[in-house]
Design a protein around this motif. Sequence first.
Motif, PDB file in Angstrom:
ATOM      1  N   MET A  68       2.222  -7.472 -13.384  1.00 32.61           N
ATOM      2  CA  MET A  68       2.352  -6.019 -13.316  1.00 32.61           C
ATOM      3  C   MET A  68       3.492  -5.531 -14.192  1.00 32.61           C
ATOM      4  O   MET A  68       3.362  -4.534 -14.909  1.00 32.61           O
ATOM      5  CB  MET A  68       2.581  -5.590 -11.865  1.00 32.61           C
ATOM      6  CG  MET A  68       2.721  -4.081 -11.650  1.00 32.61           C
ATOM      7  SD  MET A  68       4.372  -3.387 -12.022  1.00 32.61           S
ATOM      8  CE  MET A  68       5.364  -4.145 -10.735  1.00 32.61           C
ATOM      9  N   GLU A  75       2.277  -3.032 -16.885  1.00 28.65           N
ATOM     10  CA  GLU A  75       2.442  -1.645 -16.464  1.00 28.65           C
ATOM     11  C   GLU A  75       3.827  -1.076 -16.721  1.00 28.65           C
ATOM     12  O   GLU A  75       4.029   0.135 -16.565  1.00 28.65           O
ATOM     13  CB  GLU A  75       2.102  -1.515 -14.981  1.00 28.65           C
ATOM     14  CG  GLU A  75       0.663  -1.919 -14.654  1.00 28.65           C
ATOM     15  CD  GLU A  75       0.327  -1.755 -13.175  1.00 28.65           C
ATOM     16  OE1 GLU A  75       0.991  -0.926 -12.501  1.00 28.65           O
ATOM     17  OE2 GLU A  75      -0.583  -2.459 -12.699  1.00 28.65           O
ATOM     18  N   ARG A  76       4.787  -1.908 -17.103  1.00 28.49           N
ATOM     19  CA  ARG A  76       6.134  -1.418 -17.372  1.00 28.49           C
ATOM     20  C   ARG A  76       6.549  -1.668 -18.822  1.00 28.49           C
ATOM     21  O   ARG A  76       7.020  -0.766 -19.503  1.00 28.49           O
ATOM     22  CB  ARG A  76       7.142  -2.072 -16.412  1.00 28.49           C
ATOM     23  CG  ARG A  76       6.840  -1.851 -14.937  1.00 28.49           C
ATOM     24  CD  ARG A  76       6.981  -0.396 -14.521  1.00 28.49           C
ATOM     25  NE  ARG A  76       6.735  -0.228 -13.088  1.00 28.49           N
ATOM     26  CZ  ARG A  76       5.593   0.206 -12.571  1.00 28.49           C
ATOM     27  NH1 ARG A  76       4.567   0.508 -13.367  1.00 28.49           N
ATOM     28  NH2 ARG A  76       5.442   0.335 -11.264  1.00 28.49           N
TER      29      ARG A  76
END
Length: 323
Positions: free
Chosen positions: A221, A225-226
């Motif tokens: 993640m 997503e970052r």
Amino acid sequence: MSDGLLFGIYPGGATGDDSGGLATGPKDDPERIRAALDRLRLDGRAFLVRGYISFVDADDTREVTQSPERVEQYAGDGLALDLVAQYQSRSGDVAGYAGFVRDLVRRHGHRAATLQVTEEPNMTGNPTLDGYYPRVREALVEGVVAAADEARRQGLDHLRVGFNTTPLFGPGADFIASVTDLGGEEFADALGYVGLDFFPDVFQPVPLDRLYDAVTGLLGMHRAERLTPAGIASEVPLHITENGWPTGPDRSPERQAEVLETTVRAIAECRTAVGVGAYTHFTLRDADSGAPGMFHRFGLLTDDYAPKPAFAAYQELIARFGG
């Protein structure tokens, strides 16, 4: 990326606690620290030694801290520094901090493998962490750019410059994107890695049979997503800059070893997919093995340097997954 993880450890006794102070106990014993480091590192493989050096305003009455003291004494013979330049300026002196970072590169860059600019700048509520201080995002950007420029000036092509955060959720999820937007292309080009401090099963319980999936899921993640939406290329490695699990009341040394083995194995086995380059354990020895608080007992050794089971577990993990 190399065929294995670059491993390391923070060897000092002092640790920050959740009240904004320091959990401290017996003073560091450099001879015992070096002996323990030599037992962990493998011949022919680099090993990181993490150290924290703080920047404060010239008129600040607080003592400028370095932990462990004289961290440079542990460099050499395959041991390379993993320096953290903490930004603790109450006045928001970004220019002064950039100069401080340049000086660190000049003084220690030849014996350092990595230089982390700021420590947990996304964390705002604790004065031991850099997010508490004004203009921290500007300091992060200017510090990374200054450190990378100084490394080029000094011909230190080996030195990776980066920054770190804790896991990013909720209102703070866009922290990395906000920094890359602020820094632009110059900042992105200067980044050698992005770090992550995370402590699964410490602050929120995770059953051991779910820990592997929790670790790989979080790292996947974080990348997807970052980092990627913030414009950080897949070639820029993710470094695990702090990870550990404390012993103490209701926290057995045996469980510490199990958590360490599961966590590092998960990191190593997803490293190619996620782009993980390094893992640094927090910490070598307890701050104070007689104190009840969890922040005193993160060590793989007790405060008198007696090994817990996790020390042997870390040796085996380094031998198995080290690069």
